[in-house]
Write an enzyme that holds these catalytic residues in place. Sequence first.
Site, PDB file in Angstrom:
ATOM      1  N   SER A  42       0.811  -1.228   0.000  1.00 59.42           N
ATOM      2  CA  SER A  42       0.000   0.000   0.000  1.00 59.42           C
ATOM      3  C   SER A  42       0.839   1.271   0.000  1.00 59.42           C
ATOM      4  O   SER A  42       0.272   2.368  -0.084  1.00 59.42           O
ATOM      5  CB  SER A  42      -0.900   0.034   1.240  1.00 59.42           C
ATOM      6  OG  SER A  42      -1.683  -1.113   1.290  1.00 59.42           O
ATOM      7  N   CYS A 131     -14.167  -7.079  20.235  1.00 58.49           N
ATOM      8  CA  CYS A 131     -15.379  -6.327  19.859  1.00 58.49           C
ATOM      9  C   CYS A 131     -16.647  -6.833  20.560  1.00 58.49           C
ATOM     10  O   CYS A 131     -17.442  -6.053  21.097  1.00 58.49           O
ATOM     11  CB  CYS A 131     -15.552  -6.375  18.346  1.00 58.49           C
ATOM     12  SG  CYS A 131     -15.312  -8.018  17.646  1.00 58.49           S
ATOM     13  N   LYS A 215     -12.353 -15.201  25.048  1.00 57.51           N
ATOM     14  CA  LYS A 215     -12.070 -13.765  25.226  1.00 57.51           C
ATOM     15  C   LYS A 215     -13.173 -13.120  26.068  1.00 57.51           C
ATOM     16  O   LYS A 215     -12.908 -12.257  26.901  1.00 57.51           O
ATOM     17  CB  LYS A 215     -11.977 -13.051  23.873  1.00 57.51           C
ATOM     18  CG  LYS A 215     -10.690 -13.368  23.115  1.00 57.51           C
ATOM     19  CD  LYS A 215     -10.712 -12.748  21.724  1.00 57.51           C
ATOM     20  CE  LYS A 215      -9.559 -13.296  20.890  1.00 57.51           C
ATOM     21  NZ  LYS A 215      -9.661 -12.928  19.474  1.00 57.51           N
ATOM     22  N   ARG A 237     -20.820 -16.566  13.569  1.00 55.67           N
ATOM     23  CA  ARG A 237     -20.671 -15.610  12.452  1.00 55.67           C
ATOM     24  C   ARG A 237     -21.954 -15.615  11.637  1.00 55.67           C
ATOM     25  O   ARG A 237     -22.465 -16.695  11.284  1.00 55.67           O
ATOM     26  CB  ARG A 237     -19.491 -16.025  11.572  1.00 55.67           C
ATOM     27  CG  ARG A 237     -19.163 -15.047  10.472  1.00 55.67           C
ATOM     28  CD  ARG A 237     -18.454 -13.809  10.961  1.00 55.67           C
ATOM     29  NE  ARG A 237     -17.139 -14.086  11.491  1.00 55.67           N
ATOM     30  CZ  ARG A 237     -16.444 -13.234  12.256  1.00 55.67           C
ATOM     31  NH1 ARG A 237     -16.943 -12.062  12.603  1.00 55.67           N
ATOM     32  NH2 ARG A 237     -15.246 -13.566  12.694  1.00 55.67           N
ATOM     33  N   HIS A 244     -22.440  -6.238  15.429  1.00 53.38           N
ATOM     34  CA  HIS A 244     -22.618  -7.490  16.163  1.00 53.38           C
ATOM     35  C   HIS A 244     -23.865  -7.391  17.051  1.00 53.38           C
ATOM     36  O   HIS A 244     -24.193  -6.313  17.557  1.00 53.38           O
ATOM     37  CB  HIS A 244     -21.434  -7.745  17.091  1.00 53.38           C
ATOM     38  CG  HIS A 244     -20.142  -8.112  16.416  1.00 53.38           C
ATOM     39  ND1 HIS A 244     -20.011  -8.306  15.060  1.00 53.38           N
ATOM     40  CD2 HIS A 244     -18.911  -8.334  16.937  1.00 53.38           C
ATOM     41  CE1 HIS A 244     -18.755  -8.629  14.785  1.00 53.38           C
ATOM     42  NE2 HIS A 244     -18.066  -8.645  15.895  1.00 53.38           N
TER      43      HIS A 244
HETATM   44  P1  A2P Z   1      -2.293  -3.621   3.352  1.00 51.83           P
HETATM   45  O1  A2P Z   1      -3.591  -3.030   2.888  1.00 51.83           O
HETATM   46  O2  A2P Z   1      -1.110  -2.897   2.808  1.00 51.83           O
HETATM   47  O3  A2P Z   1      -2.223  -5.111   3.212  1.00 51.83           O
HETATM   48  P2  A2P Z   1      -7.943  -5.909   7.322  1.00 51.83           P
HETATM   49  O4  A2P Z   1      -8.086  -6.256   8.789  1.00 51.83           O
HETATM   50  O5  A2P Z   1      -9.102  -5.127   6.793  1.00 51.83           O
HETATM   51  O6  A2P Z   1      -7.632  -7.121   6.500  1.00 51.83           O
HETATM   52  O7  A2P Z   1      -6.637  -4.924   7.229  1.00 51.83           O
HETATM   53  C1  A2P Z   1      -5.359  -5.299   7.660  1.00 51.83           C
HETATM   54  C2  A2P Z   1      -4.449  -4.067   7.696  1.00 51.83           C
HETATM   55  O8  A2P Z   1      -3.154  -4.490   8.142  1.00 51.83           O
HETATM   56  C3  A2P Z   1      -4.248  -3.431   6.334  1.00 51.83           C
HETATM   57  O9  A2P Z   1      -4.093  -2.030   6.478  1.00 51.83           O
HETATM   58  C4  A2P Z   1      -2.950  -4.069   5.876  1.00 51.83           C
HETATM   59  O10 A2P Z   1      -2.212  -3.300   4.948  1.00 51.83           O
HETATM   60  C5  A2P Z   1      -2.197  -4.105   7.182  1.00 51.83           C
HETATM   61  N1  A2P Z   1      -1.071  -5.064   7.080  1.00 51.83           N
HETATM   62  C6  A2P Z   1      -1.147  -6.377   6.745  1.00 51.83           C
HETATM   63  N2  A2P Z   1       0.106  -6.918   6.710  1.00 51.83           N
HETATM   64  C7  A2P Z   1       0.963  -5.922   7.038  1.00 51.83           C
HETATM   65  C8  A2P Z   1       2.389  -5.825   7.161  1.00 51.83           C
HETATM   66  N3  A2P Z   1       3.191  -6.881   6.959  1.00 51.83           N
HETATM   67  N4  A2P Z   1       2.936  -4.625   7.500  1.00 51.83           N
HETATM   68  C9  A2P Z   1       2.126  -3.542   7.709  1.00 51.83           C
HETATM   69  N5  A2P Z   1       0.778  -3.567   7.596  1.00 51.83           N
HETATM   70  C10 A2P Z   1       0.203  -4.742   7.270  1.00 51.83           C
END
Ligand code: A2P
Length: 337
Positions: A42, A131, A215, A237, A244
Amino acid sequence: MMTNPRVAIVGATGAVGVELLSCLESRNFPLSSLKLLASKRSAGKQVAFRGEMLTVEELTKDSFSDVDIALFSAGGDISREYAPIAGEAGCVVIDNSSAFRQDENVPLVVPEINPEAAFNHPRNIIANPNCTTIITLMALYPLHRRFGLKTIIASSYQAVSGSGQHGITELENQVRAITNGHPVEISTYPRQIAFNVLPQIDKFTDTGYTKEELKMLNEGRKIMELPELKVTCTCVRVPVYRSHSISCVAQFEQDVDVEAARACFADMPGVALMDDPDNNVWPTPLDSTNGDTCYVGRIRKDLAIDNALNLWVVGDQVRKGAALNAVQIAELLVSRA
Ligand code: A2P
């Protein structure tokens, strides 16, 4: 420094990350700068905040040297690796994962319930609770103050947003496939979630309960400082987008009374009653979606269990169940600066 903190969001592109951004904006959080962190995938992406475009950066070990508060929502593995690094760099981490919730040096905070706990954070990490636990306790804590909580018997109806963006996409794709007569693809959940309900959230433990169900027990005890609290629960789920619902029987030390129970909610911020069964007034997940309020209805004296109330509570999982609660914790820190 903490009056106008420099803030970072770790996981800024995820379902909760996007909502963290929106809560900071809508609540006019008094930050002096905002850093958006996510994976390498990203990096470079542009995101709007308060009329400006911010660029997402790749999370690294050096990301926290110029940050006062970091809101983490990128999963447990990222929290386990980076939250201690951020904490040691002097940044206070508010962590949305379960990684540190049972660490005795990490407070577990719902601002309406145990705000004082947020100020004792020796590791510079504060945990945001699960949550379903937050939403359930928003309904039960005001009753606990009046009647003394002993036991919770609960079943949850949890939205796909709890699995992040992947859960939401899987539900949408499956509904589209089924209504168009195409085969269903399964990847995020063990079984089809569209037009179905799944009685498993997270992994099973050797107790026969899932980690999600435990939890509710462990976090409820820690937040309310009730080490003897008994909790039994089934987490399910359901094909709902993002709120929720929890069906709950709560048993108390003292004799309960429905009118006295209703009165308990008058001085509980963040919770409202929707409880007029004669007029079909009871809360549904759609009533709380995109809002900050948890709604309670169907309050009745339980017919099977002594000194117990039976009720139904709904709350937006992404907001009060995650992003909003985390931002409220950050607001507590700023309020004492
Ligand atoms: P990215 O969009 O670059 O993968 P969700 O819970 O909706 O799946 O989002 C997970 C979040 O955690 C996203 O912002 C994702 O970024 C981020 N993320 C996942 N893996 C990593 C990583 N290795 N380093 C930093 N952020 C991460």
